[in-house]
Design a protein around this motif. Structure first.
Motif, PDB file in Angstrom:
ATOM      1  N   THR A  39      -4.329  12.627   6.153  1.00 56.70           N
ATOM      2  CA  THR A  39      -3.871  12.938   7.510  1.00 56.70           C
ATOM      3  C   THR A  39      -4.718  12.248   8.576  1.00 56.70           C
ATOM      4  OG1 THR A  39      -5.239  14.950   7.522  1.00 56.70           O
ATOM      5  CG2 THR A  39      -2.947  15.165   6.788  1.00 56.70           C
ATOM      6  N   CYS A  40      -5.577  11.341   8.157  1.00 52.09           N
ATOM      7  CA  CYS A  40      -6.434  10.600   9.107  1.00 52.09           C
ATOM      8  C   CYS A  40      -5.564   9.719  10.005  1.00 52.09           C
ATOM      9  CB  CYS A  40      -7.430   9.762   8.323  1.00 52.09           C
ATOM     10  SG  CYS A  40      -8.557   8.808   9.356  1.00 52.09           S
ATOM     11  N   ASN A  41      -6.015   9.480  11.239  1.00 52.58           N
ATOM     12  CA  ASN A  41      -5.251   8.664  12.188  1.00 52.58           C
ATOM     13  C   ASN A  41      -5.558   7.173  12.072  1.00 52.58           C
ATOM     14  OD1 ASN A  41      -3.863  10.825  13.406  1.00 52.58           O
ATOM     15  ND2 ASN A  41      -5.631  11.284  14.707  1.00 52.58           N
ATOM     16  N   VAL A  42      -6.510   6.814  11.230  1.00 55.22           N
ATOM     17  CA  VAL A  42      -6.865   5.398  11.034  1.00 55.22           C
ATOM     18  C   VAL A  42      -6.863   5.093   9.548  1.00 55.22           C
ATOM     19  CG1 VAL A  42      -8.609   3.613  11.369  1.00 55.22           C
ATOM     20  CG2 VAL A  42      -8.301   5.389  13.111  1.00 55.22           C
ATOM     21  N   HIS A  43      -6.103   4.069   9.154  1.00 57.69           N
ATOM     22  CA  HIS A  43      -6.059   3.637   7.760  1.00 57.69           C
ATOM     23  C   HIS A  43      -6.227   2.124   7.690  1.00 57.69           C
ATOM     24  CE1 HIS A  43      -4.119   7.605   7.280  1.00 57.69           C
ATOM     25  NE2 HIS A  43      -4.643   7.566   6.065  1.00 57.69           N
ATOM     26  N   LEU A  44      -6.760   1.669   6.577  1.00 62.16           N
ATOM     27  CA  LEU A  44      -7.004   0.248   6.345  1.00 62.16           C
ATOM     28  C   LEU A  44      -6.287  -0.165   5.071  1.00 62.16           C
ATOM     29  CD1 LEU A  44     -10.882   0.480   6.834  1.00 62.16           C
ATOM     30  CD2 LEU A  44      -9.163   0.288   8.625  1.00 62.16           C
ATOM     31  N   ILE A  45      -5.756  -1.372   5.045  1.00 60.52           N
ATOM     32  CA  ILE A  45      -5.011  -1.843   3.885  1.00 60.52           C
ATOM     33  C   ILE A  45      -5.464  -3.250   3.511  1.00 60.52           C
ATOM     34  CG2 ILE A  45      -3.130  -2.709   5.336  1.00 60.52           C
ATOM     35  CD1 ILE A  45      -1.197  -1.986   3.073  1.00 60.52           C
ATOM     36  N   ASP A  46      -5.580  -3.488   2.210  1.00 64.51           N
ATOM     37  CA  ASP A  46      -5.989  -4.810   1.731  1.00 64.51           C
ATOM     38  C   ASP A  46      -5.647  -4.916   0.244  1.00 64.51           C
ATOM     39  OD1 ASP A  46      -6.929  -7.356   1.819  1.00 64.51           O
ATOM     40  OD2 ASP A  46      -9.038  -6.840   2.136  1.00 64.51           O
ATOM     41  N   VAL A  89      -6.979   2.828   2.341  1.00 64.65           N
ATOM     42  CA  VAL A  89      -8.095   3.768   2.517  1.00 64.65           C
ATOM     43  C   VAL A  89      -8.064   4.323   3.930  1.00 64.65           C
ATOM     44  CG1 VAL A  89      -9.490   2.445   0.878  1.00 64.65           C
ATOM     45  CG2 VAL A  89      -9.767   2.046   3.330  1.00 64.65           C
ATOM     46  N   ASP A  90      -8.781   5.422   4.141  1.00 61.34           N
ATOM     47  CA  ASP A  90      -8.895   5.949   5.496  1.00 61.34           C
ATOM     48  C   ASP A  90     -10.033   5.239   6.221  1.00 61.34           C
ATOM     49  OD1 ASP A  90     -11.228   7.018   4.504  1.00 61.34           O
ATOM     50  OD2 ASP A  90     -10.757   9.100   4.974  1.00 61.34           O
ATOM     51  N   ILE A 118       1.837   7.902   5.874  1.00 62.72           N
ATOM     52  CA  ILE A 118       0.763   7.908   6.872  1.00 62.72           C
ATOM     53  C   ILE A 118       1.330   7.756   8.279  1.00 62.72           C
ATOM     54  CG2 ILE A 118      -0.866   6.924   5.219  1.00 62.72           C
ATOM     55  CD1 ILE A 118      -0.650   4.276   6.812  1.00 62.72           C
ATOM     56  N   LYS A 119       0.495   8.056   9.258  1.00 65.96           N
ATOM     57  CA  LYS A 119       0.820   7.882  10.671  1.00 65.96           C
ATOM     58  C   LYS A 119      -0.413   7.308  11.366  1.00 65.96           C
ATOM     59  CE  LYS A 119       4.778  10.132  10.210  1.00 65.96           C
ATOM     60  NZ  LYS A 119       6.090   9.472  10.336  1.00 65.96           N
ATOM     61  N   GLY A 120      -0.223   6.764  12.559  1.00 62.05           N
ATOM     62  CA  GLY A 120      -1.345   6.291  13.355  1.00 62.05           C
ATOM     63  C   GLY A 120      -1.654   4.822  13.169  1.00 62.05           C
TER      64      GLY A 120
END
Length: 229
Positions: A39-46, A89-90, A118-120
């Motif tokens: 539920t975190c507002n920041v996510h990273l993708i790679d 990841v968050d 996810i959101k944000g």
């Protein structure tokens, strides 16, 4: 071994561990919920390459026929044969979602599978640049941000782009931990069933480590507060 009289053979243990893939998945989801990573507002993708064998041995390789494929990894400047891991990841680097595709699958296509819950803010690299992907993310309340290519005009302030890229380095650290501690870029099995189970086990292992670090950190802060009081 007298201390473990009912210890099964290694092959039997591996099969039992693989059969628990769904349990590992549910355990990982529970940890994400406990850490509020989902539920975190920041996510990273790679993504990262998962090499099956050296290019010189591809013709002799009998594993994953029709599943593995050739591709090129720009970050490592190398051609390889195998699969591609896609990680979400968050903002703290806790793994949230993970999937594996053939090496030649576009990471923009694979992204749909791991960002649908996810959101944000979502921060990625240049490989995620696609107008239709940006549009669909916006419709799903996902604010996708990536660095732009040299021939593209960037209207964002430079300090904003720099801050985004500084935050994005967290996922590179996470991938580095998966590579160093779990050897996630190499395959030690011969079918997709065991590959899925092994990858899930490695992601879960890192999540447990992150959970323990965060919980121990909280206990340490409480102890310091008691001493200060």
């Amino acid at each position: 071994m007298p201390l473990f009289p009912n210890l099964p053979a290694r092959s039997q243990f591996v099969r039992q561990a693989s059969n628990l893939w769904r349990v590992k998945q549910l355990f990982h989801q529970h940890l994400c919920h406990q850490l509020r990573a989902d539920t975190c507002n920041v996510h990273l993708i790679d993504g990262f390459p998962i090499e099956l064998c050296k290019l010189t041995r591809v013709r002799k390789c009998k594993s994953f026929k029709g599943d593995a494929n050739h591709s090129y990894c720009a970050s490592k400047d190398m051609k390889y044969f195998g699969f591609h891991g896609h990680l979400l990841v968050d903002g703290r680097g806790i793994p949230v979602e993970f999937t594996v595709t053939a090496a030649n699958v576009d990471e923009r296509d694979a992204a749909y599978e791991i960002i649908n819950n996810i959101k944000g803010l979502l921060i990625g690299d240049k490989g995620l640049i696609r107008p239709i992907l940006n549009q669909e993310c916006s419709q799903a309340d996902i604010y996708l941000q990536t660095p732009l290519r040299k021939n593209m005009k960037d209207e964002r302030p430079k300090w904003v782009v720099k801050q985004l890229m500084n935050v994005r380095r967290k996922i590179e650290t996470t991938i580095g931990q998966l590579v160093e501690y779990f050897d996630i870029e190499h395959i030690n099995c011969r079918d997709l069933w065991h590959l899925t189970s092994r990858m899930g086990r490695k992601i879960l292992g890192l999540s447990i480590g992150g959970y323990l670090n965060l919980e121990l950190g909280k206990d340490s802060m409480k102890f310091e507060g008691m001493l200060a009081g």
